[in-house]
Design a protein around this motif. Structure first.
Motif, PDB file in Angstrom:
ATOM      1  N   THR A   1       0.822  -1.470   0.013  1.00  0.00           N
ATOM      2  CA  THR A   1      -0.047  -0.157   0.141  1.00  0.00           C
ATOM      3  C   THR A   1       0.848   1.385   0.041  1.00  0.00           C
ATOM      4  O   THR A   1       0.492   2.182  -0.613  1.00  0.00           O
ATOM      5  N   ASP A   2       1.921   1.345   0.671  1.00  0.00           N
ATOM      6  CA  ASP A   2       2.868   2.355   0.633  1.00  0.00           C
ATOM      7  C   ASP A   2       3.443   2.718  -0.693  1.00  0.00           C
ATOM      8  O   ASP A   2       3.560   3.818  -1.163  1.00  0.00           O
ATOM      9  N   MET A   3       3.938   1.454  -1.318  1.00  0.00           N
ATOM     10  CA  MET A   3       4.260   1.808  -2.595  1.00  0.00           C
ATOM     11  C   MET A   3       3.257   2.209  -3.746  1.00  0.00           C
ATOM     12  O   MET A   3       3.503   3.132  -4.727  1.00  0.00           O
ATOM     13  N   MET A   4       2.051   1.694  -3.668  1.00  0.00           N
ATOM     14  CA  MET A   4       0.981   1.965  -4.381  1.00  0.00           C
ATOM     15  C   MET A   4       0.878   3.581  -4.302  1.00  0.00           C
ATOM     16  O   MET A   4       0.232   4.220  -5.181  1.00  0.00           O
ATOM     17  N   LEU A   5       0.554   3.877  -2.816  1.00  0.00           N
ATOM     18  CA  LEU A   5       0.249   5.579  -2.469  1.00  0.00           C
ATOM     19  C   LEU A   5       1.346   6.212  -3.028  1.00  0.00           C
ATOM     20  O   LEU A   5       1.034   7.222  -4.100  1.00  0.00           O
TER      21      LEU A   5
ATOM     22  N   ASN B   1      -4.702   6.218   4.000  1.00  0.00           N
ATOM     23  CA  ASN B   1      -3.380   6.808   3.765  1.00  0.00           C
ATOM     24  C   ASN B   1      -3.184   7.752   2.417  1.00  0.00           C
ATOM     25  O   ASN B   1      -2.474   8.787   2.421  1.00  0.00           O
ATOM     26  N   LEU B   2      -3.968   7.276   1.325  1.00  0.00           N
ATOM     27  CA  LEU B   2      -3.745   8.074   0.315  1.00  0.00           C
ATOM     28  C   LEU B   2      -4.709   9.334   0.469  1.00  0.00           C
ATOM     29  O   LEU B   2      -4.084  10.467  -0.161  1.00  0.00           O
ATOM     30  N   ASN B   3      -5.598   9.255   1.140  1.00  0.00           N
ATOM     31  CA  ASN B   3      -6.522  10.499   1.165  1.00  0.00           C
ATOM     32  C   ASN B   3      -5.943  11.416   2.064  1.00  0.00           C
ATOM     33  O   ASN B   3      -5.899  12.648   1.735  1.00  0.00           O
ATOM     34  N   ARG B   4      -5.075  11.007   3.073  1.00  0.00           N
ATOM     35  CA  ARG B   4      -4.269  11.860   4.139  1.00  0.00           C
ATOM     36  C   ARG B   4      -3.193  12.498   3.240  1.00  0.00           C
ATOM     37  O   ARG B   4      -3.089  13.600   3.318  1.00  0.00           O
TER      38      ARG B   4
ATOM     39  N   VAL C   1      -6.095   4.149 -16.329  1.00  0.00           N
ATOM     40  CA  VAL C   1      -5.438   5.237 -16.274  1.00  0.00           C
ATOM     41  C   VAL C   1      -3.949   5.320 -15.348  1.00  0.00           C
ATOM     42  O   VAL C   1      -3.149   6.135 -15.317  1.00  0.00           O
ATOM     43  N   TRP C   2      -4.287   4.210 -14.478  1.00  0.00           N
ATOM     44  CA  TRP C   2      -2.904   3.987 -13.756  1.00  0.00           C
ATOM     45  C   TRP C   2      -2.858   2.421 -13.467  1.00  0.00           C
ATOM     46  O   TRP C   2      -3.853   1.672 -13.279  1.00  0.00           O
ATOM     47  N   SER C   3      -1.772   1.767 -13.316  1.00  0.00           N
ATOM     48  CA  SER C   3      -1.538   0.477 -12.961  1.00  0.00           C
ATOM     49  C   SER C   3      -0.284   0.419 -12.013  1.00  0.00           C
ATOM     50  O   SER C   3       0.597   1.123 -12.019  1.00  0.00           O
ATOM     51  N   GLY C   4      -0.263  -0.506 -10.864  1.00  0.00           N
ATOM     52  CA  GLY C   4       0.825  -0.784 -10.005  1.00  0.00           C
ATOM     53  C   GLY C   4       0.750  -2.385  -9.871  1.00  0.00           C
ATOM     54  O   GLY C   4      -0.270  -2.938  -9.906  1.00  0.00           O
ATOM     55  N   ILE C   5       1.733  -2.664  -9.612  1.00  0.00           N
ATOM     56  CA  ILE C   5       2.008  -4.223  -9.164  1.00  0.00           C
ATOM     57  C   ILE C   5       2.958  -4.523  -7.817  1.00  0.00           C
ATOM     58  O   ILE C   5       4.125  -3.622  -7.931  1.00  0.00           O
ATOM     59  N   TYR C   6       2.670  -5.360  -6.967  1.00  0.00           N
ATOM     60  CA  TYR C   6       3.607  -5.623  -5.995  1.00  0.00           C
ATOM     61  C   TYR C   6       3.791  -7.069  -5.907  1.00  0.00           C
ATOM     62  O   TYR C   6       2.682  -7.811  -5.964  1.00  0.00           O
ATOM     63  N   GLU C   7       4.975  -7.822  -5.892  1.00  0.00           N
ATOM     64  CA  GLU C   7       5.031  -9.091  -5.885  1.00  0.00           C
ATOM     65  C   GLU C   7       6.199  -9.543  -5.104  1.00  0.00           C
ATOM     66  O   GLU C   7       7.075  -8.912  -4.706  1.00  0.00           O
ATOM     67  N   PHE C   8       6.085 -10.660  -4.589  1.00  0.00           N
ATOM     68  CA  PHE C   8       7.240 -11.314  -3.726  1.00  0.00           C
ATOM     69  C   PHE C   8       7.071 -12.867  -3.895  1.00  0.00           C
ATOM     70  O   PHE C   8       6.003 -13.187  -4.143  1.00  0.00           O
TER      71      PHE C   8
END
Length: 210
Positions: free
Chosen positions: A57-61, A106-109, A192-199
Motif C-alpha cells: 500500500t505504501d508503494m501504490m500510494l 493513507n492516500l486520502n491523507r 489510467v494507472w497500474s501498479g504491481i507488488y510481488e514477492f
C-alpha cells in the motif's frame, strides 16, 4: 472424636494444597506488540502478512500521487478506493479490506485535496440520511443540498494471485504472490494507472492464515 475429625480435615487440606502447588499449569506465552512492518518471530509463513500489506500500500500510494492524471489535475478527480472490485484469487486466506482500507485512508491523507474520495461503500447510509432530510423528518444540515450524490471518475480494481510449489521429500513450501492495482476510468473504461507488488517466500513449516 471431634478432634480426630478436625485433624483429618486439616491434614487433607495441607496435602491437597501441596499437590496443587506442585502442578505447573502454565501454557503458551504472554502477548507482545510487534512492529507491523517486521516479520513476527516464529509465526512467519509463505502467505500475505502485515509487512506485505504495509509495503504494497505504501508503494501504490507513492506511485499514485506521482501520476498526473490522478493527482495533477486543476480540478481534483473523484475516485473510489474500496474492495468491491479487488479480488483474492490466491491460496492465501486474507480479508482484502485490510489492503484497500489502508490504501484509501493513507492516500486520502497524503493527497491533501488533489483527489476527492467517494465513499461508495457507505451509499446505503448516505441515501438513508438524504431520505430523512427530504421527507422533513430532519432538517437539511448545515453544509449543502445536492440533486444527487457524488459520481466518481475513477475506481480501484485489482487482483491477488499466487503460484505454489511443495517438496514432498523435505516439506519445503514456496509461494509466489502477485498483487495488481488499477484505476479505471468509469466513463471510457480505460486504465489510467497500474501498479504491481510481488514477492516470493519459502518455508518448511507453513503457518495457518485466518
Amino acid at each position: 472424636m471431634k478432634c480426630r475429625f478436625v485433624v483429618a480435615i486439616t491434614i487433607a487440606s495441607i496435602s491437597l494444597a501441596g499437590c496443587v502447588s506442585t502442578v505447573n499449569n502454565s501454557r503458551g506465552s504472554s502477548s507482545n506488540y510487534v512492529d507491523s512492518q517486521a516479520v513476527a518471530p516464529g509465526v512467519s509463513g509463505v502467505g500475505i502478512e502485515s509487512q506485505d500489506v504495509v509495503a504494497a500500500t505504501d508503494m501504490m500510494l507513492r506511485d499514485m500521487l506521482s501520476n498526473v492524471t490522478l493527482a495533477g489535475q486543476s480540478t481534483p478527480p473523484r475516485v473510489i478506493v474500496d474492495s468491491a472490485y479487488f479480488v483474492n484469487e490466491s491460496t492465501t486466506r486474507i480479508n482484502v479490506n485490510s489492503i484497500t482500507d489502508r490504501l484509501r485512508i493513507n492516500l486520502n491523507r497524503a493527497a491533501n485535496g488533489r483527489m476527492i474520495f467517494v465513499g461508495r461503500q457507505n451509499v446505503a447510509m448516505i441515501e438513508r440520511e438524504r431520505e430523512l432530510k427530504r421527507s422533513g423528518v430532519v432538517d437539511g444540515g448545515t453544509i449543502r443540498k445536492t440533486k444527487a450524490t457524488a459520481g466518481a471518475d475513477y475506481r480501484l480494481a485489482g487482483r491477488i494471485t499466487s503460484m505454489d510449489s511443495i517438496s514432498k521429500t523435505s516439506g519445503m513450501a514456496s509461494r509466489y504472490t502477485q498483487m495488481t492495482f488499477e484505476m479505471i476510468d468509469l466513463e471510457l473504461g480505460t486504465i489510467v494507472w497500474s501498479g504491481i507488488y510481488e514477492f516470493k517466500k519459502s518455508a518448511q513449516d507453513d503457518v495457518l492464515y485466518r
